[in-house]
Write an enzyme that holds these catalytic residues in place. Structure first.
Site, PDB file in Angstrom:
ATOM      1  N   HIS A  90     -10.235 -45.119 -17.868  1.00 27.77           N
ATOM      2  CA  HIS A  90      -9.617 -44.828 -19.171  1.00 27.77           C
ATOM      3  C   HIS A  90      -9.316 -46.141 -19.897  1.00 27.77           C
ATOM      4  CE1 HIS A  90      -6.810 -43.499 -22.223  1.00 27.77           C
ATOM      5  NE2 HIS A  90      -7.360 -42.311 -22.087  1.00 27.77           N
ATOM      6  N   GLU A 158     -15.216 -41.672 -25.270  1.00 26.00           N
ATOM      7  CA  GLU A 158     -13.970 -41.862 -26.012  1.00 26.00           C
ATOM      8  C   GLU A 158     -14.034 -43.152 -26.823  1.00 26.00           C
ATOM      9  OE1 GLU A 158     -10.513 -39.570 -24.219  1.00 26.00           O
ATOM     10  OE2 GLU A 158     -10.553 -41.464 -23.145  1.00 26.00           O
TER      11      GLU A 158
END
Ligand code: PGA
Length: 233
Positions: A90, A158
């Site tokens: 992430h 993302e």
């Protein structure tokens, strides 16, 4: 998992008790929802698995199997408390903990060895158009997927500039990047992540090549998540 639009909810470092998801789901049984709470709450969330069909994920893992790694959590430990998925790479781990692509690759490997599906995040930092994003993501995937069976992996695209900002790429951009990811690496699913919300979910769900979403902020409102899931049925 099936072909329904997948909702992967990343609760980040927020305390949200499982009862709020339980109440939102009422008596629904869902097969396209993954909730990723903090490490401490994984076990409590795992109790939602049988009755509601909810799948449980972690937000990170240590790349080492066990030993003197104070503060880390192993893949075996995650499995032990009921996690079947785990987010890795992430952007917040990259930013605050200097996570490298080589380390992300090791983390995905150890997760697969423990039958946990990695959700690997990729995405460009700067907003520079779809062509730039495609190139950026391709280079990241070359490293993070090296030596791994991509069919067992979920990739989350993302764009970092979109996370928590409300600035969402066009569907054309999302489609171009996600279609390329699917085609070049052969992963099982491609999720889109970045400011996904009740204001844009219908549009994003129509983007070609997108199998679901990795959701941050909006996942703290389980009622809205369940409503979006119902409306996309
Ligand atoms: P956001 O976060 O939905 O709040 O933009 C997405 C993420 O960080 O995965």
């Amino acid at each position: 998992m099936n072909n329904k639009f997948l909702f992967a909810c990343n609760l980040k470092m927020n305390l949200l008790q499982p009862k709020f998801y339980r109440r939102a789901l009422k008596n629904k049984f869902v097969d396209n929802l993954i909730v990723c709470p903090n490490f401490c709450d994984i076990k409590a969330y795992s109790r939602l698995k049988n009755k509601f069909g909810v799948k449980i994920g972690a937000q990170n893992v240590c790349e080492k199997p066990s030993g003197a790694f104070t503060g880390d959590v192993s893949a075996a430990m995650l499995k032990n408390v009921g996690a079947d998925y785990c987010i890795v790479g992430h952007s917040e781990q990259k930013k605050y903990h200097f996570e490298t692509l080589a380390k992300i690759n090791k983390k995905a490997k150890i997760l697969l060895e423990h039958n946990i599906t990695p959700i690997i995040c990729v995405g460009e930092e700067i907003k520079k158009g779809a062509e730039y994003a495609k190139k950026y993501v391709k280079e990241e995937l070359n490293i993070v997927l090296s030596g791994l069976d991509a069919k067992k992996i979920i990739v989350a695209y993302e764009p970092i500039w979109s996370i928590g900002t409300g600035d969402v790429p066009t569907n054309q951009h999302i489609s171009a990047v996600c279609t390329q990811i699917k085609k070049t690496c052969g992963c099982s699913k491609v999720l889109y992540g970045g400011s996904f919300s009740k204001n844009n979910y219908k549009q994003i769900a129509e983007a070609k090549g997108v199998d679901g979403a990795l959701i941050g902020g909006a996942s703290l409102k389980p009622l809205e998540i369940v409503e979006m899931m119902e409306n996309l049925k």
